[in-house]
Design a protein around this motif. Structure first.
Motif, PDB file in Angstrom:
ATOM      1  N   LYS A  56      60.142  40.523  69.543  1.00 17.42           N
ATOM      2  CA  LYS A  56      60.017  40.411  71.002  1.00 17.42           C
ATOM      3  C   LYS A  56      60.392  39.015  71.477  1.00 17.42           C
ATOM      4  O   LYS A  56      60.771  38.815  72.631  1.00 17.42           O
ATOM      5  N   SER A  57      60.235  38.034  70.587  1.00 14.76           N
ATOM      6  CA  SER A  57      60.564  36.653  70.927  1.00 14.76           C
ATOM      7  C   SER A  57      60.979  35.939  69.648  1.00 14.76           C
ATOM      8  O   SER A  57      60.800  36.450  68.543  1.00 14.76           O
ATOM      9  N   PHE A  58      61.497  34.731  69.839  1.00 15.39           N
ATOM     10  CA  PHE A  58      61.914  33.925  68.691  1.00 15.39           C
ATOM     11  C   PHE A  58      61.833  32.462  69.084  1.00 15.39           C
ATOM     12  O   PHE A  58      62.279  32.075  70.170  1.00 15.39           O
ATOM     13  N   GLY A  59      61.235  31.648  68.211  1.00 17.72           N
ATOM     14  CA  GLY A  59      61.105  30.234  68.518  1.00 17.72           C
ATOM     15  C   GLY A  59      60.371  29.972  69.810  1.00 17.72           C
ATOM     16  O   GLY A  59      60.739  29.079  70.575  1.00 17.72           O
ATOM     17  N   ASP A  60      59.327  30.789  70.079  1.00 17.38           N
ATOM     18  CA  ASP A  60      58.493  30.639  71.281  1.00 17.38           C
ATOM     19  C   ASP A  60      59.230  30.957  72.579  1.00 17.38           C
ATOM     20  O   ASP A  60      58.788  30.563  73.658  1.00 17.38           O
ATOM     21  N   LYS A  61      60.352  31.672  72.514  1.00 21.10           N
ATOM     22  CA  LYS A  61      61.073  32.067  73.721  1.00 21.10           C
ATOM     23  C   LYS A  61      61.329  33.568  73.679  1.00 21.10           C
ATOM     24  O   LYS A  61      61.640  34.127  72.619  1.00 21.10           O
ATOM     25  N   ASP A  62      61.244  34.211  74.863  1.00 19.02           N
ATOM     26  CA  ASP A  62      61.549  35.621  74.938  1.00 19.02           C
ATOM     27  C   ASP A  62      63.032  35.818  75.252  1.00 19.02           C
ATOM     28  O   ASP A  62      63.806  34.844  75.362  1.00 19.02           O
ATOM     29  N   LEU A  63      63.434  37.085  75.430  1.00 18.67           N
ATOM     30  CA  LEU A  63      64.845  37.373  75.632  1.00 18.67           C
ATOM     31  C   LEU A  63      65.386  36.724  76.898  1.00 18.67           C
ATOM     32  O   LEU A  63      66.497  36.175  76.908  1.00 18.67           O
ATOM     33  N   ALA A  64      64.621  36.775  77.973  1.00 23.23           N
ATOM     34  CA  ALA A  64      65.089  36.192  79.236  1.00 23.23           C
ATOM     35  C   ALA A  64      65.348  34.695  79.086  1.00 23.23           C
ATOM     36  O   ALA A  64      66.368  34.173  79.562  1.00 23.23           O
ATOM     37  N   ALA A  65      64.433  34.007  78.412  1.00 22.39           N
ATOM     38  CA  ALA A  65      64.599  32.570  78.231  1.00 22.39           C
ATOM     39  C   ALA A  65      65.797  32.258  77.348  1.00 22.39           C
ATOM     40  O   ALA A  65      66.556  31.314  77.609  1.00 22.39           O
ATOM     41  N   TRP A  66      65.968  33.053  76.306  1.00 19.60           N
ATOM     42  CA  TRP A  66      67.100  32.812  75.420  1.00 19.60           C
ATOM     43  C   TRP A  66      68.422  33.133  76.113  1.00 19.60           C
ATOM     44  O   TRP A  66      69.434  32.452  75.899  1.00 19.60           O
ATOM     45  N   THR A  67      68.431  34.181  76.923  1.00 21.71           N
ATOM     46  CA  THR A  67      69.658  34.526  77.638  1.00 21.71           C
ATOM     47  C   THR A  67      70.046  33.411  78.603  1.00 21.71           C
ATOM     48  O   THR A  67      71.224  33.043  78.721  1.00 21.71           O
ATOM     49  N   MET A  68      69.051  32.852  79.268  1.00 29.07           N
ATOM     50  CA  MET A  68      69.312  31.723  80.164  1.00 29.07           C
ATOM     51  C   MET A  68      69.852  30.534  79.375  1.00 29.07           C
ATOM     52  O   MET A  68      70.805  29.865  79.796  1.00 29.07           O
ATOM     53  N   ARG A  69      69.234  30.289  78.231  1.00 31.52           N
ATOM     54  CA  ARG A  69      69.696  29.173  77.413  1.00 31.52           C
ATOM     55  C   ARG A  69      71.101  29.437  76.866  1.00 31.52           C
ATOM     56  O   ARG A  69      71.931  28.515  76.797  1.00 31.52           O
ATOM     57  N   LEU A  70      71.376  30.672  76.520  1.00 36.69           N
ATOM     58  CA  LEU A  70      72.705  31.033  76.028  1.00 36.69           C
ATOM     59  C   LEU A  70      73.769  30.689  77.071  1.00 36.69           C
ATOM     60  O   LEU A  70      74.797  30.072  76.758  1.00 36.69           O
ATOM     61  N   ASP A  71      73.525  31.090  78.305  1.00 38.88           N
ATOM     62  CA  ASP A  71      74.483  30.799  79.366  1.00 38.88           C
ATOM     63  C   ASP A  71      74.659  29.291  79.553  1.00 38.88           C
ATOM     64  O   ASP A  71      75.780  28.798  79.714  1.00 38.88           O
ATOM     65  N   ALA A  72      73.545  28.561  79.527  1.00 39.08           N
ATOM     66  CA  ALA A  72      73.606  27.111  79.729  1.00 39.08           C
ATOM     67  C   ALA A  72      74.364  26.441  78.587  1.00 39.08           C
ATOM     68  O   ALA A  72      75.182  25.523  78.804  1.00 39.08           O
TER      69      ALA A  72
END
Length: 546
Positions: A56-72
């Motif tokens: 459900k999450s990885f490295g204390d981040k969920d999918l939404a947070a990782w997707t945002m980070r991916l774009d950035a």
């Protein structure tokens, strides 16, 4: 350091990344781009892991947070890359920049392991989809139909069905199991119409190959030969299989059973629960402890799970405060039935995992090498499970050598046949795929013709990545060469050899995408690739038929 702790350190390093000033010297700008490249790839790995259902999450981040980070991170990478002027770079940095660009392009092109299906199987009927969207829709058919085959009053997935085709004793039940694929095959190829979803897709694939080259062209280029040489070798290998095996015709639903006696003899020794432990023991004996390497496994069945097994990077390797932190791999698969077929596949996927873990190079090359080499290397350990010495040592039971070799190479020959199938369709997409497949399998595998049945459509790669199967079929030549050379240098390894992992890491695996297949094989073999090692292995299947 524990694996989670290592992950958090690496991810924190990425969060601390800052872009270089505009007047930064070229070599520093390249280093900044490489750091951004790793951060972007780590975000890709995290998003892929969560989307696959592995967590459900990885490295204390969920999918939404990782997707945002991916774009950035992608924007940051693109910004840094846009400021680099190739004419100011030395040859090494130019190679690094080119490698990063290739990696990013390749990531965008592969639809076969997407965790979230953006297209449904029904979308494949639409005539307005572009090439990428149509491939994505066809891959969804393998999820919607391939993960839900109806058999014997229940539901099974495609991988389990393929394993069962080796071991189900009753012929009528095998035919019924084979027929369970019909909804999947119909979704891909309709009733064989010229404008079926698959035929529309392969026409687009051929057009794309004419502009950009195909996977088959790339495989030929990787070893320094022409596509015509690849076709000649594929035919030579198939002919060798035909000549080494009995001449009796085989129904398609019986092909795996007839050649899979080893699967049945060893079935009781390989329950599903034993697959991972015996993998771990074998790799530990090869000097590659999967637990110490931190490999993450996702092996439990789910209805919406990827329709094919695969391995990938979870976290890329990098140096943190002068200390090297190796890459971390993840392995995804579904093995409800156990058995030799499933065992071989899981050892193959773990071959990818130890490959990932061995890569130790500059950031720009922290990626897979040529796909041909990648797939071929994973079979270097996986072919061992068919060796009598391996079976005796790890299973406590053994089958006759010819019987076990037939079980191995029957599946390898299907890969070779699919390679030839795709080569011919990409060259002339107007051909009827049923007819092409029927001609190849009848001529070389002695399969009874059934041109009305698109039983070629068993592999996800055919829909998601046209031309990819050559990396298995042609890859078998590389596998045989690498196995022979490795044993000649460090000694036998079918029952383990503690030198195996360190030696192969130094010889082949550590370079990531830095070295191409041609150079790796030349350095290993001291000569060009030849089909001879594979042809010799095929002879072990049985007596030559006059």
């Amino acid at each position: 350091m524990q694996i989670l702790g290592r992950v958090l350190v690496l991810l924190a390093l990425g969060a601390a990344f800052s872009a270089a000033p505009a007047d930064t010297p070229p070599h520093v700008t390249v280093a900044t781009a490489e750091s951004a490249f790793l951060d972007y790839l780590d975000a890709v790995g995290a998003v892929g892991f969560i989307e696959s259902g592995g967590a459900k999450s990885f490295g204390d981040k969920d999918l939404a947070a990782w997707t945002m980070r991916l774009d950035a991170q992608r924007k940051q990478f693109d910004q840094v890359m846009s400021r680099i002027e190739p004419d100011t770079l030395d040859a090494a940095d130019r190679d690094a920049i080119a490698s990063m660009r290739r990696s990013v392009t390749d990531l965008a092109a592969d639809d076969t392991t997407a965790g979230v299906q953006v297209r449904t199987c029904a979308d494949a009927q639409r005539r307005d989809l572009d090439y990428s969207s149509l491939r994505a829709a066809l891959v969804s058919c393998y999820v919607e139909h391939g993960n839900r085959l109806q058999f014997d009053g229940g539901t099974i997935d495609r991988g389990t069905a393929l394993q069962l085709l080796h071991v189900v004793e009753n012929r009528a039940e095998r035919q019924a199991l084979f027929a369970a694929f019909l909804p999947l095959w119909t979704a891909l190829n309709g009733r064989g119409e010229a404008d079926s979803p698959y035929r529309r897709m392969i026409a687009m694939a051929a057009a794309d190959a004419r502009r950009n080259g195909s996977q088959i062209d790339a495989a030929a280029r990787a070893i320094g030969v022409q596509t015509t040489d690849v076709e000649r070798w594929l035919v030579q290998v198939l002919a060798a299989w035909r000549d080494a095996n009995p001449a009796e015709p085989i129904e398609p639903w019986d092909f795996r059973y007839v050649n899979g006696a080893a699967n049945r003899e060893l079935q009781a020794r390989i329950p599903a629960a034993a697959l991972l432990p015996v993998n771990q023991r074998f790799y530990r004996d090869l000097g590659a402890d999967l637990t110490q390497l931190g490999v993450v496994f996702d092996l439990e069945p789910r209805p919406d799970k990827s329709p094919l097994a695969y391995s990938d990077f979870l976290v890329r390797g990098r140096t943190v405060q002068k200390e090297w932190h190796r890459p971390i791999a993840r392995v995804l698969g579904t093995y409800a039935a156990g058995g030799l077929f499933s065992l071989n596949e899981l050892v193959h996927e773990n071959g990818h995992a130890v490959h990932v873990s061995a890569i130790h190079t500059r950031p720009a090359f922290m990626d897979w090498p040529d796909t041909l080499f990648t797939e071929a290397f994973a079979d270097v350990p996986s072919w061992s499970v068919h060796e009598p010495a391996w079976q005796r040592h790890y299973l406590g039971a053994v089958v006759a050598e010819a019987t076990s070799m037939r079980a191995l190479f029957a599946n390898v020959m299907l890969d070779v046949a699919w390679s030839l199938f795709e080569l011919r369709l990409l060259r002339d997409p107007a051909l009827d795929p049923n007819a092409v497949w029927t001609d190849i399998t009848h001529e070389y595998l002695r399969v009874v013709p059934h041109p009305e049945v698109p039983w070629w459509a068993m592999r996800v790669q055919l829909a998601g990545n046209p031309g990819y199967m050559v990396n298995y079929g042609l890859g078998a030549l590389l596998t045989a060469e690498m196995r022979a050379r490795t044993a000649a240098v460090i000694g036998p390894f079918d029952t383990g050899n503690p030198r195996w992992y360190a030696w192969l890491s130094g010889q082949l695996l550590q370079y990531g995408s830095e070295r191409d297949t041609r150079r790796l094989l030349q350095d290993l073999l001291g000569r060009p690739l030849s089909p001879d090692a594979l042809l010799e292995q095929i002879k072990r299947c049985g007596a030559h038929n006059p």
